[in-house]
Design a protein around this motif. Structure first.
Motif, short mmCIF file in Angstrom:
data_model
loop_
_atom_site.label_atom_id
_atom_site.label_comp_id
_atom_site.label_asym_id
_atom_site.label_seq_id
_atom_site.Cartn_x
_atom_site.Cartn_y
_atom_site.Cartn_z
N ILE A 225 0.88 -1.17 0.00
CA ILE A 225 0.00 0.00 0.00
C ILE A 225 0.92 1.22 0.00
CG2 ILE A 225 -1.67 1.34 1.33
CD1 ILE A 225 -2.61 -1.26 2.61
N ILE A 226 0.70 2.11 -0.97
CA ILE A 226 1.47 3.36 -0.98
C ILE A 226 0.46 4.47 -0.74
CG2 ILE A 226 3.00 4.84 -2.31
CD1 ILE A 226 3.67 2.39 -4.01
N SER A 227 0.56 5.12 0.41
CA SER A 227 -0.45 6.15 0.65
C SER A 227 0.10 7.32 1.43
CB SER A 227 -1.67 5.54 1.33
OG SER A 227 -1.49 5.49 2.70
N GLY A 228 -0.64 8.41 1.37
CA GLY A 228 -0.24 9.63 2.06
C GLY A 228 -1.44 10.47 2.42
N ASP A 229 -1.24 11.42 3.31
CA ASP A 229 -2.30 12.36 3.66
C ASP A 229 -1.67 13.63 4.20
OD1 ASP A 229 -2.38 12.15 6.83
OD2 ASP A 229 -2.09 10.16 6.02
N LEU A 230 -2.48 14.53 4.72
CA LEU A 230 -1.96 15.84 5.11
C LEU A 230 -1.62 15.97 6.59
CD1 LEU A 230 -4.33 18.25 3.16
CD2 LEU A 230 -2.06 17.51 2.53
N LEU A 231 -2.01 14.98 7.38
CA LEU A 231 -1.80 15.12 8.82
C LEU A 231 -0.32 15.00 9.18
CD1 LEU A 231 -4.74 12.98 10.16
CD2 LEU A 231 -4.63 15.43 9.88
N ASN A 232 0.03 15.55 10.35
CA ASN A 232 1.41 15.43 10.82
C ASN A 232 1.81 13.96 10.88
OD1 ASN A 232 1.68 18.15 11.16
ND2 ASN A 232 1.12 18.12 13.32
N GLN A 233 2.98 13.66 10.36
CA GLN A 233 3.51 12.28 10.34
C GLN A 233 2.55 11.29 9.66
OE1 GLN A 233 3.71 14.03 13.56
NE2 GLN A 233 5.67 14.72 12.75
N ILE A 234 1.82 11.78 8.67
CA ILE A 234 0.84 11.02 7.89
C ILE A 234 0.16 9.89 8.68
CG2 ILE A 234 1.68 11.62 5.58
CD1 ILE A 234 3.08 8.92 5.45
N ILE A 235 -0.44 10.27 9.81
CA ILE A 235 -1.03 9.25 10.69
C ILE A 235 -2.26 8.58 10.10
CG2 ILE A 235 -0.11 9.98 12.93
CD1 ILE A 235 -2.70 11.54 13.36
N ALA B 104 -0.03 16.75 -3.74
CA ALA B 104 0.44 16.00 -4.89
C ALA B 104 0.78 14.55 -4.53
CB ALA B 104 1.66 16.67 -5.50
N SER B 105 0.47 14.16 -3.29
CA SER B 105 0.81 12.81 -2.84
C SER B 105 0.18 11.71 -3.71
CB SER B 105 0.33 12.60 -1.40
OG SER B 105 0.89 13.55 -0.56
N PHE B 106 -1.02 12.00 -4.24
CA PHE B 106 -1.71 10.96 -5.00
C PHE B 106 -0.94 10.56 -6.26
CE2 PHE B 106 -5.14 9.61 -8.00
CZ PHE B 106 -5.34 8.37 -7.42
N THR B 107 -0.53 11.54 -7.06
CA THR B 107 0.22 11.17 -8.26
C THR B 107 1.59 10.62 -7.90
OG1 THR B 107 0.60 13.52 -8.49
CG2 THR B 107 -0.86 12.52 -10.09
N GLU B 108 2.14 11.10 -6.79
CA GLU B 108 3.43 10.54 -6.36
C GLU B 108 3.27 9.05 -6.06
OE1 GLU B 108 4.90 11.89 -2.61
OE2 GLU B 108 6.91 11.14 -2.99
N SER B 109 2.21 8.70 -5.34
CA SER B 109 2.00 7.28 -5.02
C SER B 109 1.72 6.48 -6.29
CB SER B 109 0.87 7.12 -4.00
OG SER B 109 -0.38 7.41 -4.59
N LEU B 110 1.01 7.09 -7.24
CA LEU B 110 0.76 6.40 -8.51
C LEU B 110 2.05 6.14 -9.28
CD1 LEU B 110 -2.37 8.04 -10.16
CD2 LEU B 110 -2.08 5.70 -9.46
N ILE B 111 2.91 7.15 -9.31
CA ILE B 111 4.18 7.00 -10.03
C ILE B 111 5.02 5.89 -9.39
CG2 ILE B 111 6.39 8.12 -10.61
CD1 ILE B 111 4.79 10.76 -10.81
N VAL C 65 -0.44 -3.39 -6.45
CA VAL C 65 -0.13 -2.33 -5.49
C VAL C 65 -1.39 -1.48 -5.29
CG1 VAL C 65 1.19 -0.20 -5.18
CG2 VAL C 65 2.32 -2.20 -6.08
N ILE C 66 -1.59 -1.03 -4.04
CA ILE C 66 -2.69 -0.09 -3.78
C ILE C 66 -2.11 1.30 -3.59
CG2 ILE C 66 -4.45 0.58 -2.10
CD1 ILE C 66 -4.97 -2.36 -1.61
N CYS C 67 -2.68 2.27 -4.29
CA CYS C 67 -2.28 3.67 -4.10
C CYS C 67 -3.47 4.43 -3.54
CB CYS C 67 -1.87 4.31 -5.41
SG CYS C 67 -0.52 3.46 -6.21
N ALA C 68 -3.24 5.23 -2.51
CA ALA C 68 -4.37 5.93 -1.89
C ALA C 68 -3.92 7.23 -1.24
CB ALA C 68 -5.02 5.04 -0.84
N THR C 69 -4.84 8.17 -1.16
CA THR C 69 -4.61 9.37 -0.32
C THR C 69 -5.93 9.81 0.29
OG1 THR C 69 -4.90 10.83 -2.23
CG2 THR C 69 -2.64 10.37 -1.56
#
Lengths: 328, 153
Positions: free
Chosen positions: A75-85, A106-113, A127-131
């Motif tokens: 799983i490749i994912s990201g979000d905006l919270l501190n330390q991507i909790i 821009a985390s979404f396209t980063e995870s897609l790439i 692979v799962i990509c998510a934000t």
């Protein structure tokens, strides 16, 4: 060269989307898999709500793809919270490898790439990509308490309460990721934290321009050029900046942030946040791609790389944008 | 390494400045004026009520009026009404004492999720803190000027 062209063309086999009630009201709302009636998702805090939202999206994407959990490599994912909790806490519910990414919105396209590169190299099979992002958790981290009586300036954007997840696979049917261009961090000296669209527009311009030049294509070759969360004003800036460089994208350009809300109250410039591009792409555009109403699109998520600390220390706002080319 | 100053692209910033949507000043001022005025009228109303109804005078009277207004501001914040008023009125609802109550109560509500000590109590004065610090500091300064002026003249 910053452009990658994928030889094996990873396939987006399924998507899962979750959003808050406000997002469900707009044009995109009809395509979202699960629209919650309240923005807390039955949780006590907004951070937990965001975690649940991301978890639900990933779970949905996984179900729709009909791929077993143990066959997913990461799983490749990201979000905006501190330390991507939100990402890490939702991933602890799965027995799958995890990579956390952060590039603001821009985390979404980063995870897609990243996901597409792993698949294209033959290292992984699925692979799962998510934000995700949540209005209330972002608001308390970057701005003011929700109940504070203050006005929003006309340039402000509304952080999208939503999460989008997709399953990338090296086999199957669906839209394919054929190429990508990695953006660079650009700072034109914008320091107004309410004017993030102006900080992000130059990065989007740079990455789109680079993609056109390095792949030897022009705006006419694409059905749509989708930006993440530039908003109404940022979109105008982007068109102007690209026009100046000799590319006219007036006809092809749409912005996820502009699309997501029926702008009535005080979203002003439209939606923003890491969940904005993932929610809109995984619901609305994925649907259109699957029905072959769109054939070749560019997805450009843009992010403003500021923190509440950096802006208080009088730093300017650097921006980033990554581009992914999708064909059906 | 370059610092922030090196990145400034003045042409772009000027272009952004002239093209960005502006706050509608006249509308904001009008809204702030009438909402702020109404809040002050309510305060004055309570003042008359206490003065002629209960016969309060001087410091007692102004203290009581402040307490009522702070209570009302806090109550409306708790009910989720004050942020709507603030969204409409801007400065009109920030400047009166009810706005101060709102700035204390809203972070207290928001950060309750992090516990009563490190959340609610610690974050309570995140917004009101600077007002208190500079309010106290400037009152000391003004007091000193007044004192010195009193000695000389």
């Amino acid at each position: 060269m910053r452009t990658i062209s994928f030889k094996n063309k990873p396939v987006i086999v399924a998507t899962g989307t979750t959003s808050g009630p406000k997002e469900g009201l707009g044009e995109v709302g009809k395509y979202i898999d699960y629209v919650s009636k309240d923005d807390t998702f039955g949780e006590k805090t907004f951070e937990k709500a965001e975690t649940k939202m991301l978890y639900t999206s990933i779970k949905q994407a996984l179900e729709f793809s009909k791929i077993k959990e143990e066959d997913i490599n990461a799983i490749i994912s990201g979000d905006l919270l501190n330390q991507i909790i939100a990402s890490t806490f939702s991933a602890r519910n799965f027995n799958i490898g995890f990579l956390g990414v952060y590039n603001a919105c821009a985390s979404f396209t980063e995870s897609l790439i990243l996901g597409a590169t792993f698949l294209d190299g033959g290292y992984f099979n699925n692979v799962i990509c998510a934000t995700s992002s949540h209005f209330s958790s972002a608001e308390r981290q970057y701005r003011y308490p929700l109940e504070l009586g203050c006005t929003r300036p006309p340039l402000s954007q509304w952080t999208v309460t939503g999460a989008g997840a997709l399953v990338l696979s090296n086999k199957g049917n669906g839209p394919k990721i054929v190429g990508a261009t990695i953006g660079k961090i650009i700072d034109y000296g914008v320091s107004d934290t309410n004017n993030m669209c102006a900080a992000m527009a130059p990065c989007a311009m740079d990455v789109i321009k680079t993609h056109f030049i390095e792949t030897n294509t022009s705006p006419k070759d694409y059905d749509l050029i989708i930006t993440g969360d530039l908003g109404a004003f940022g979109s105008r800036l982007l068109k102007d900046l690209l026009w100046e460089k000799g590319f006219d994208i007036q006809k092809q350009h749409v912005d996820c942030g502009e699309l997501i809300y029926n702008i009535k109250e005080d979203e002003f410039q439209g939606g923003s946040g890491a969940g904005c591009s993932s929610l809109v792409f995984c619901s609305y555009f994925y649907n259109k791609l699957k029905l072959k109403k769109l054939n070749r699109i560019l997805l450009v998520s843009t992010g403003a790389l500021l923190s509440s600390v950096s802006s208080q220390q009088n730093e300017t706002i650097p921006g980033i944008a990554h581009l992914v080319e999708v064909e059906c | 390494m370059k610092n922030s100053q090196n990145f400034i692209n003045q042409n772009y910033l000027t272009y952004v400045h002239y093209n960005s949507p502006k706050t509608k000043e006249k509308r904001s001022l009008l809204r702030a004026f009438w909402v702020g005025g109404v809040i002050c009228c309510i305060g004055q109303g309570f003042r008359y009520l206490l003065e002629f109804g209960l016969g309060l005078k001087g410091d007692e009277l102004s203290g009581f009026v402040s307490m009522i207004m702070i209570f009302l501001g806090s109550l409306l914040t708790g009910l989720g009404v004050y942020d709507r008023i603030g969204k409409y009125a801007g400065g009109g609802s920030i400047v009166p004492i009810t706005g101060f109550a709102n700035s204390v109560v809203s972070p207290a509500m928001e950060f309750k999720t992090e516990g009563y000590i490190y959340g609610l109590a610690a974050k309570m004065f995140v917004i009101a803190g600077p007002i208190i610090v500079f309010g106290v500091a400037s009152s000391v300064l003004v007091g000193l000027i007044y004192f010195v002026g009193y000695l000389i003249f």
